[in-house]
Scaffold this active site. Structure first.
Site, PDB file in Angstrom:
ATOM      1  N   ASP A 201       0.804  -1.342  -0.050  1.00 55.43           N
ATOM      2  CA  ASP A 201       0.058   0.111  -0.052  1.00 55.43           C
ATOM      3  C   ASP A 201       0.798   1.201  -0.085  1.00 55.43           C
ATOM      4  O   ASP A 201       0.356   2.340   0.017  1.00 55.43           O
ATOM      5  CB  ASP A 201      -0.877   0.038   1.165  1.00 55.43           C
ATOM      6  CG  ASP A 201      -1.930   1.145   1.126  1.00 55.43           C
ATOM      7  OD1 ASP A 201      -2.554   1.393   0.104  1.00 55.43           O
ATOM      8  OD2 ASP A 201      -2.396   1.614   2.243  1.00 55.43           O
ATOM      9  N   SER A 225      -7.050   5.956  -0.060  1.00 55.71           N
ATOM     10  CA  SER A 225      -7.391   4.204  -0.659  1.00 55.71           C
ATOM     11  C   SER A 225      -8.587   4.066  -0.184  1.00 55.71           C
ATOM     12  O   SER A 225      -9.079   4.443   0.753  1.00 55.71           O
ATOM     13  CB  SER A 225      -6.331   3.356   0.071  1.00 55.71           C
ATOM     14  OG  SER A 225      -4.934   3.444  -0.327  1.00 55.71           O
ATOM     15  N   GLN A 275      -5.697  -2.041  -6.557  1.00 54.89           N
ATOM     16  CA  GLN A 275      -6.376  -0.715  -5.539  1.00 54.89           C
ATOM     17  C   GLN A 275      -7.020   0.255  -6.438  1.00 54.89           C
ATOM     18  O   GLN A 275      -6.357   0.622  -7.369  1.00 54.89           O
ATOM     19  CB  GLN A 275      -5.121  -0.332  -4.826  1.00 54.89           C
ATOM     20  CG  GLN A 275      -5.413   0.689  -3.820  1.00 54.89           C
ATOM     21  CD  GLN A 275      -4.270   1.244  -2.967  1.00 54.89           C
ATOM     22  OE1 GLN A 275      -3.737   2.243  -3.220  1.00 54.89           O
ATOM     23  NE2 GLN A 275      -4.000   0.643  -1.743  1.00 54.89           N
TER      24      GLN A 275
END
Length: 283
Positions: A201, A225, A275
């Site tokens: 991430d 995110s 993502q």
């Protein structure tokens, strides 16, 4: 505490009831809880409720609201399914009674079957590339404190990272970087997939901005995110070099999509990441 030791400490959740755990936050933090930390802690919580002969197959997560780095996080695991080959878990992360994150994880026993993969991109080896701190050193005044100190993950970009964008760069919606835990990890496979989850991430939305030649730190970008998914294909060690090849297929409606392929140093594809992030440009 050394950064890797602190990361391992974050993954060492405190049990408070059956299938419920408390997770700590690091001393040095962003203004909000880093999403990769919540995902890694959630996966660690789920993994504690599964038999050791079942490894993590995938996870799918949703970031619902920003976490408060000054408060601990409660992780509640639901044992959704235990079959002959697969186990499924759902994890709800909350603070002060409000849900900040949810994760669904699947675990699978080892089986034989078809085997193929895409090829790893040709890139320079990691020992020929500078550490991220070297790139960032001339720009520390414009960076959040979280990026200024030592990190638990050694990041080595193949090209100049988007934190320090320059006008001369050939803008493309893709990048590649080597990464590994900056220290030795225990042999527990769950630790390694949790550390990869944490690291996955850190940089994945970069290619969305790279497509437009925009830096994270121009003061024009507000980002978060929205969801995150990983598929673990083969065994891995997160304290050995992993190549993270990333690209952004599309961005629209204030959302950008990115995907990444993670290879070990021998060229074996060990994981795939996806993502979507909320990315708003301010006038």
């Amino acid at each position: 505490m050394e950064p890797v030791a602190e990361l391992l400490d974050l993954l060492d959740l405190t049990p408070i009831a059956t299938d419920e755990f408390i997770g700590r936050n690091p001393e040095r933090s962003l203004p909000f809880v880093f999403g990769g930390q919540v995902a890694a802690q959630s996966l660690a919580a789920a993994g504690r409720t599964v038999d050791s002969d079942r490894s993590v197959r995938s996870l799918h997560a949703y970031f619902l609201r920003a976490g408060d780095p000054t408060r601990p996080i409660r992780y509640r695991v639901e044992r959704t399914h235990d079959g002959r080959s697969f186990s499924a878990r759902r994890v709800v992360a909350s603070q002060e009674g409000g849900v900040i994150f949810t994760l669904a994880a699947s675990f699978h026993i080892a089986e034989d079957g078809l085997d193929h993969q895409i090829a790893m991109p040709a890139v320079p080896p990691p020992d020929t590339l500078p550490r991220l701190e070297t790139w960032l050193a001339p720009h520390t005044e414009r960076l959040p404190s979280w990026w200024r100190g030592p990190m638990a993950v050694d990041l080595r970009y193949v090209d100049e990272p988007p934190h320090v964008l320059t006008r001369e760069r050939d803008w493309q919606p893709r990048q590649a970087l080597w990464m590994r835990a900056d220290g030795e990890l225990p042999d527990d496979p769950l630790v390694h997939v949790c550390v990869l989850t944490f690291a996955s991430d850190l940089t994945l939305l970069d290619p969305v901005l790279l497509a437009h030649g925009i830096s994270w730190y121009t003061g024009r970008v507000r980002a978060a995110s929205l969801d995150h998914a990983l598929w673990f294909h083969r065994p891995l060690r997160a304290d050995r070099w992993l190549l993270y090849a990333q690209e952004s297929p599309t961005a629209s409606g204030a959302r950008g999509l990115a995907r990444g392929s993670v290879f070990d140093a021998e060229g074996t594809l060990v994981a795939t990441v996806m993502q979507e992030g909320l990315i708003r440009l301010l006038d």
